[in-house]
Design a protein around this motif. Structure first.
Motif, short mmCIF file in Angstrom:
data_model
loop_
_atom_site.label_atom_id
_atom_site.label_comp_id
_atom_site.label_asym_id
_atom_site.label_seq_id
_atom_site.Cartn_x
_atom_site.Cartn_y
_atom_site.Cartn_z
N UNK A 19 -9.79 -3.32 -8.92
CA UNK A 19 -8.60 -2.63 -8.42
C UNK A 19 -8.86 -2.07 -7.03
N UNK A 20 -7.80 -1.60 -6.40
CA UNK A 20 -7.88 -1.08 -5.04
C UNK A 20 -8.63 0.24 -5.00
N UNK A 21 -9.38 0.45 -3.90
CA UNK A 21 -10.05 1.72 -3.63
C UNK A 21 -9.29 2.40 -2.49
N UNK A 22 -8.72 3.58 -2.79
CA UNK A 22 -7.87 4.24 -1.81
C UNK A 22 -7.73 5.70 -2.22
N UNK A 23 -7.46 6.56 -1.27
CA UNK A 23 -7.51 8.00 -1.53
C UNK A 23 -6.47 8.48 -2.53
N UNK A 24 -5.37 7.76 -2.70
CA UNK A 24 -4.30 8.24 -3.57
C UNK A 24 -4.34 7.65 -4.98
N UNK A 189 3.37 -0.96 -3.14
CA UNK A 189 4.82 -0.88 -2.98
C UNK A 189 5.38 0.51 -3.27
N UNK A 190 4.55 1.41 -3.81
CA UNK A 190 5.04 2.71 -4.26
C UNK A 190 5.12 3.72 -3.11
N UNK A 191 6.13 4.58 -3.17
CA UNK A 191 6.24 5.69 -2.24
C UNK A 191 5.24 6.78 -2.64
N UNK A 192 5.09 7.79 -1.81
CA UNK A 192 4.18 8.89 -2.12
C UNK A 192 4.59 9.59 -3.41
N UNK A 197 3.77 10.26 -9.46
CA UNK A 197 4.24 10.04 -10.83
C UNK A 197 3.32 9.08 -11.58
N UNK A 198 2.85 8.03 -10.90
CA UNK A 198 1.95 7.07 -11.52
C UNK A 198 0.63 7.73 -11.88
N UNK A 199 0.11 8.57 -10.99
CA UNK A 199 -1.14 9.28 -11.29
C UNK A 199 -0.97 10.19 -12.50
#
Length: 299
Positions: A19-24, A189-192, A197-199
Motif C-alpha cells: 500500500x501507499x506510504x504517505x503522511x495521511x 482520489x479522496x479529499x482531506x 473519515x476513512x482513517x
C-alpha cells in the motif's frame, strides 16, 4: 517447498500488494510518517552536465507503518522475568546499546535475521466477504461476530474456493474488505475530509483471524500470515474476550510464524487469483522491529 510454489506461475502475470506510504494514511496509535525533500534540489549542479539530485528525509516508525512486516522483536509478553520475546529472549538482556546506554537496536531479535532468506512460498488468498456474504466484514463487538474468522471458516473457504488444503510452508492471506477504505486506487482520489473519515473507519477496530484459526494454521506449519487490516487479528473482540490480538503472541512470540499487514489484494481479486507464488523479503534494517515493503505475487 520453493520448487513446488514456483510451479504455480502459469499465466506469466505479476502484481504487487504493498500500500501507499504517505503522511495521511491510517496509522496505529501515536505512530507518524513524515517525509521531506531537503533542499530543492538537495545537491548540485555539478560538473559540465550540471547534474542535480534529490534525497528524502524520513521520520517514522519505519517497520510499523502502512504495509508492514512484524519481525521477531516486535511482539512480546510481559512476564515476572521481564519482557519475553521469540526464542526465549528477554528484551532487556539483548538490546543493542549505544552512547549513554541508549537502546539502538534489538540485537538477535532484529528483523535482518528473517531477511536472510525472506519468503518464497505458495500464497493463498481467502475471500471472507464472498464466503460470508458481506463486504466488508463487520468490526467484531461480540465473540460470535461474523467479523471473526475461525478455524472452521478457514477450512470452509479453502474448500469453497477449490484450493488444496493449507500445508507446510504456505503463506496464508485473509481478505476482509476492511482495508478497501484506503486501497491504492481509492486513497489518491479522496479529499482531506474523506481521508479523515476513512482513517476513523479503519481505526475503529477490524475483522480478522480468531485464535482458533491461527492455532489451526500453526498446526499446518505455515510460515506467514497476511491480510488487509492493521493487525490481521479480529479486534476489539475475538473468539475469547479479554485478549489483545492473541494471534500475535501465539504465532509470533511463541512459534516464530510472522505476519505482514495492510496489504492491497485488489489485483488478485480482480484476476480471481486465489493461489499464487508469493515473493518478498523484509529490508535488512539492523536491530529493527519490522520492515516496510512491497510484496510481489506471480500466477
Amino acid at each position: 517447498i520453493v520448487l513446488k510454489a514456483v510451479q504455480l506461475v502459469k499465466q506469466g502475470r505479476t502484481a504487487t500488494l504493498g500500500k501507499l506510504y504517505q503522511s495521511e494514511v491510517p496509522l496505529f496509535g501515536p505512530r507518524t510518517y513524515q517525509m521531506t525533500i531537503p533542499g530543492t534540489p538537495t545537491g548540485g549542479p555539478f560538473a559540465k552536465n550540471n547534474l542535480v539530485y534529490h534525497d528524502e528525509m524520513l521520520t517514522t516508525e519505519i517497520g510499523q507503518v502502512s504495509t508492514q512486516f512484524d519481525g521477531p522483536g516486535h511482539i512480546g509478553v510481559a512476564t515476572s522475568k521481564g519482557n519475553f520475546f521469540y526464542n526465549g529472549r528477554i528484551a532487556s538482556e539483548v538490546y543493542a546499546r549505544g552512547k549513554g546506554g541508549r537502546v539502538v537496536g534489538l540485537g538477535p531479535l532484529g528483523v535482518e535475521f528473517v531477511a536472510e532468506k525472506g519468503f518464497v512460498c505458495r500464497g493463498i488468498l481467502l475471500d471472507a466477504p464472498k464466503y460470508k456474504g458481506m463486504n466488508p466484514l463487520p468490526v467484531p463487538t461480540t465473540t460470535d461476530s461474523p467479523g471473526i474468522v475461525t478455524a472452521d471458516d478457514l477450512k470452509a473457504m479453502v474448500q469453497a474456493q477449490g484450493l488444496a488444503p493449507i500445508s507446510e510452508g504456505d503463506c496464508v492471506f485473509l481478505y476482509t474488505g476492511h482495508g478497501d477504505v484506503w486501497s491504492n486506487k481509492v486513497w489518491p482520489t479522496l479529499s482531506s475530509e474523506e481521508r479523515t473519515a476513512a482513517r476513523n473507519t479503519f481505526n475503529s477496530g477490524e475483522p480478522g483471524f480468531g485464535l482458533s484459526a491461527c492455532e489451526y494454521m500453526a498446526s499446518r506449519k505455515i510460515i506467514l500470515t497476511g491480510g488487509d487490516t492493521s493487525a490481521n487479528d479480529a479486534q476489539p473482540v475475538g473468539e475469547q474476550e479479554g485478549y489483545a490480538v492473541p494471534c500475535h503472541t501465539e504465532m509470533q512470540t511463541r512459534r516464530g510464524i510472522w505476519n505482514i499487514e495492510n496489504l492491497d489484494f485488489t489485483p488478485l481479486l480482480e484476476a480471481g487469483a486465489y493461489e499464487f507464488l508469493f515473493v518478498w523479503s523484509p529490508l535488512k534494517l539492523v536491530g529493527a522491529t519490522g520492515s516496510p515493503g512491497n510484496p510481489v505475487v506471480l500466477w
